[in-house]
Write an enzyme that holds these catalytic residues in place. Structure first.
Site, mmCIF file in Angstrom:
data_model
loop_
_atom_site.group_PDB
_atom_site.id
_atom_site.type_symbol
_atom_site.label_atom_id
_atom_site.label_comp_id
_atom_site.label_asym_id
_atom_site.label_seq_id
_atom_site.Cartn_x
_atom_site.Cartn_y
_atom_site.Cartn_z
ATOM 1 N N GLU B 62 0.738 -1.114 0.010
ATOM 2 C CA GLU B 62 -0.179 0.105 -0.034
ATOM 3 C C GLU B 62 0.757 1.316 -0.098
ATOM 4 O OE1 GLU B 62 -0.502 -2.720 1.937
ATOM 5 O OE2 GLU B 62 -2.496 -3.294 1.187
ATOM 6 N N HIS B 131 -11.164 -5.787 8.255
ATOM 7 C CA HIS B 131 -11.883 -5.261 6.842
ATOM 8 C C HIS B 131 -13.115 -4.547 7.148
ATOM 9 C CE1 HIS B 131 -9.478 -8.570 5.695
ATOM 10 N NE2 HIS B 131 -9.889 -8.700 4.414
#
Lengths: 386, 327
Positions: B62, B131
């Protein structure tokens, strides 16, 4: 180390045997099968002149810090050859991502030394136009800029200015970082992305042996340039105190990048002769003998010896250069004082490209507050303040 | 003019597609956004139509994605970065906070950073750890970033295009639980309102419910139930979290005297705290009760089998309304 099952593992990060060198510390020209170089005397003098002036720039800035004119200075003493050599290898259309110590590359890219002082004086966070010089602002977070370099190189690919064969168009990126940054995730991710994209970027690691107080041999088990193998592109170690070798190797790697052949890692093996910054005290963690050892490899002295011994520069050249350096120092001292302090309200002006109503309102509140003082001399906002 | 009925996921896809058609500098970067079309299929078909140079299946890193997007933005591109899930944004946190957010001011405006970082956020999908998070306050707390959250397909379609057109970096939050929950008619010839405005989505006069992203629907549902009980609740969708646009909220609270902020993020130092503080400053004499906050508890997001106890739902919103009236 030799593991009975897994076999030998390397343990020698500091082995100097493999580095590319074209000018010995004694000023002898030596030849290299891959990176040989023919330089005109004029180029040699230019390299020497730039290193000499950059060293003066560094001395002056250090002195300005000692006089309280700068809050901090990151010294480059000892790394002049790596930076000037790499800087001269750049084409006009290339782009550089420096650390905060790349004053030598900045010099070669035409960035005014006085504008380098702004960041360290605390009047701005970098006062030059990155696009005008193909030279990004200094990045303080260690290694963060190496990813930007990989991304910029990916943009060059999309702009169609890689591998066209047009030497005036094809461009590459030079990404600077140090041995300390080589531990950062961002640097390693930049290697991954550059390999993935086959991006035209040259990773230029100045291994100056010290990440503030931490020596590289405690961090890396292998020479840093060998890490490139694991990422799938070439790595090479160059004598970072040899301006000719730094120039030749960087030039070859940049050419390769511009031609579309992808990234290269250069480890410029050098030594940080000064402190990490002016706040640091290296006597707490390293031996003077080491510094004395590296003094014998001085980047400037070897070029001076070479120039004088071969009759490539006369006394007048060195005298004129000395006078030029004095003038540079005098100008830096004078103009450092003239760098304007930013006005308080100006800090609101460039947070966003499209100013928000919210921030404009806060700026107006601050303007009102400041103007409530009798001795308030005008807030000086560029815009937006009520 | 074409009017199409679509889900939020389809609307985001259509918005991205239109932005890419209109500006060749728009590129999409992320994990699995190419051949797969993203794990939520938001980028479905884009790589096929715009090529691998513009829709990049990046390495799985990321910080690397955002950091290389910075370099591309410096060269005039407008990267739209997909962070696969909210909890995976943290490896990129340094690049977002120290680099993306600061480039424009650091360079005194010479280097703008037009970048959109899309983050599917919020819970309620029965997922494993990392998540289901709501990290918006961390980005709204960062000067130099702009933060928006869409709550419905129409906004998703227009707000994404507006965020991409913005010359500042925008954190674009998508309530993943609602990617497919509702469908709406999108008229692609319509003129959307400004991006930086909050909006009354249900008028009322007894109390003001303030939500964004996934909780707008929760607030609207709560208002419908309250209406049956004779309480008229106004619901406001903040839409823009940084900058905040509290004008419509203040106008509402001056009428209702009561405000309840609802978000999935932890209550402690969440966006609701900022809204409450500002309403205290601007609507002090109109308030009949303290501004109340309904949000996720100050715990890590819990395992999925107990997430319903964590997430603000209709009952918790109505309970807060009762507490406001009981004050």
């Amino acid at each position: 180390m030799n593991d009975p099952v897994f076999g030998p593992t390397p343990t020698a990060p500091a082995d100097e045997g493999e580095l590319v060198q074209l000018l010995t510390p004694e000023g002898e020209r030596v030849h290299h099968p891959e990176f040989d170089l023919e330089l005109t005397p004029e180029m040699l003098r230019t390299f020497y002149r730039d290193m000499f002036l950059v060293r003066r720039l560094d001395v002056e800035a250090t002195a300005l810090q000692r006089h309280g004119e700068l809050g901090l200075w990151a010294q480059l003493l000892g790394q002049e050859a790596a930076q000037v050599g790499a800087g001269h290898a750049l084409a006009r259309q290339d782009f550089v991502f420096p650390t905060y110590r790349e004053h030598g590359v900045a010099w070669v890219r035409g960035v005014d030394p006085v504008s380098l002082l702004g960041l360290f004086r605390g009047v701005d966070n970098g006062g030059w136009d990155p696009h005008a010089h193909g030279f990004n602002l200094y990045t303080i977070v260690i290694g963060a800029q190496v990813l930007h370099a990989a991304g910029y190189a990916m943009a060059l690919q999309r702009d169609g200015v890689v591998g066209t064969g047009d030497g005036d168009r094809d461009a590459a990126v030079l990404a600077h970082f140090g041995d300390g940054a080589s531990s950062q995730g961002d640097v390693n991710e930049a290697f991954i992305f550059a390999a993935w994209a086959n991006a035209p970027v040259v990773f230029f690691c100045q291994n100056n042996q010290w990440a503030i107080s931490e020596p590289i041999e405690k961090v890396s088990r292998i020479p840093l340039y060998q890490r490139a193998n694991g990422f799938g592109f070439p790595g090479v170690r160059v004598d970072g105190n040899d301006v000719l070798a730094s120039y030749a190797v960087t030039q070859a790697a940049l050419k390769r990048a511009r031609e579309g052949q992808g990234p290269t890692l250069i480890e410029a093996y050098t030594y940080r002769m000064g402190a990490h910054t002016t706040t640091d005290d290296p006597t707490r963690y390293r031996l003077m003998e080491d510094v004395e050892h590296w003094k014998l490899k001085d980047p400037l002295a070897r070029v001076e010896v070479h120039l004088r011994r071969n009759g490539l520069a006369d006394d007048d050249f060195f005298a004129e250069l000395s006078a030029e350096a004095d003038a540079l120092g005098e100008r830096m001292r004078r103009e450092c004082h003239l760098l304007p302090d930013p006005q308080p309200l100006s800090i609101f002006d460039r947070v966003y490209a499209e100013q928000t109503a919210e921030l404009a309102a806060q700026q107006a509140e601050v303007a009102t507050y400041l103007s409530s003082f009798a001795d308030h001399a005008g807030a000086g906002a560029e815009g937006g303040a009520a | 003019m074409t009017t199409t009925t679509m889900s939020m996921a389809k609307a985001l896809n259509a918005g991205l597609r239109r932005a890419m058609e209109e500006d060749p500098k728009v590129v999409v970067m992320g994990e699995d956004v190419g051949r797969l079309g993203g794990v939520f299929r938001i980028t479905d078909g884009l790589q096929k139509d715009f090529g691998e140079d513009r829709v990049m299946d990046t390495p799985l890193a990321e910080s690397g994605i955002v950091g290389t997007a910075v370099g591309m933005a410096m060269r005039g591109y407008r990267p739209v970065v997909e962070i696969q899930f909210d909890g995976f944004v943290y490896p990129a946190y340094d690049q977002i906070v120290c680099q993306v957010a600061k480039f424009h001011s650091r360079s005194q405006g010479r280097v703008p950073m037009p970048m959109v970082i899309r983050i599917p956020f919020g819970g309620g999908i029965g997922a494993v750890e990392h998540h289901s998070e709501s990290p918006e306050a961390q980005f709204a707390h960062t000067p130099g970033l702009k933060v928006v959250a869409c709550s419905n397909p129409v906004d998703a379609y227009w707000m994404l295009q507006q965020a991409i057109a913005c010359d500042d970096p925008v954190i674009f939050l998508e309530p993943k639980r609602h990617y497919h929950s509702t469908r709406a008619e999108i008229d692609d010839a319509a003129s959307p309102g400004p991006l930086w405005e909050s909006r009354v989505v249900r008028p009322g006069d007894a109390a003001t419910l303030i939500g964004y992203g996934p909780t707008v629907g929760t607030c609207v549902d709560a208002a419908a139930v309250a209406a049956e009980e004779g309480r008229s609740l106004e619901v406001i969708d903040l839409r823009t979290l940084s900058p905040l646009d509290l004008g419509p909220v203040e106008e509402s609270v001056r009428r209702t005297g009561r405000a309840i902020v609802v978000h999935e993020a932890h209550v402690n130092l969440g966006l609701g705290a900022e809204v409450a503080a500002r309403l205290t400053e601007t609507c002090f004499y109109s308030l009949e009760a303290p501004v109340l906050r309904v949000g996720g508890w100050d715990t890590p997001y819990p395992p999925a089998r107990v997430e319903e106890a964590y997430l603000p739902d209709l009952d918790r919103v109505l309970d807060a309304v009762d507490r406001s009236f009981a004050f």
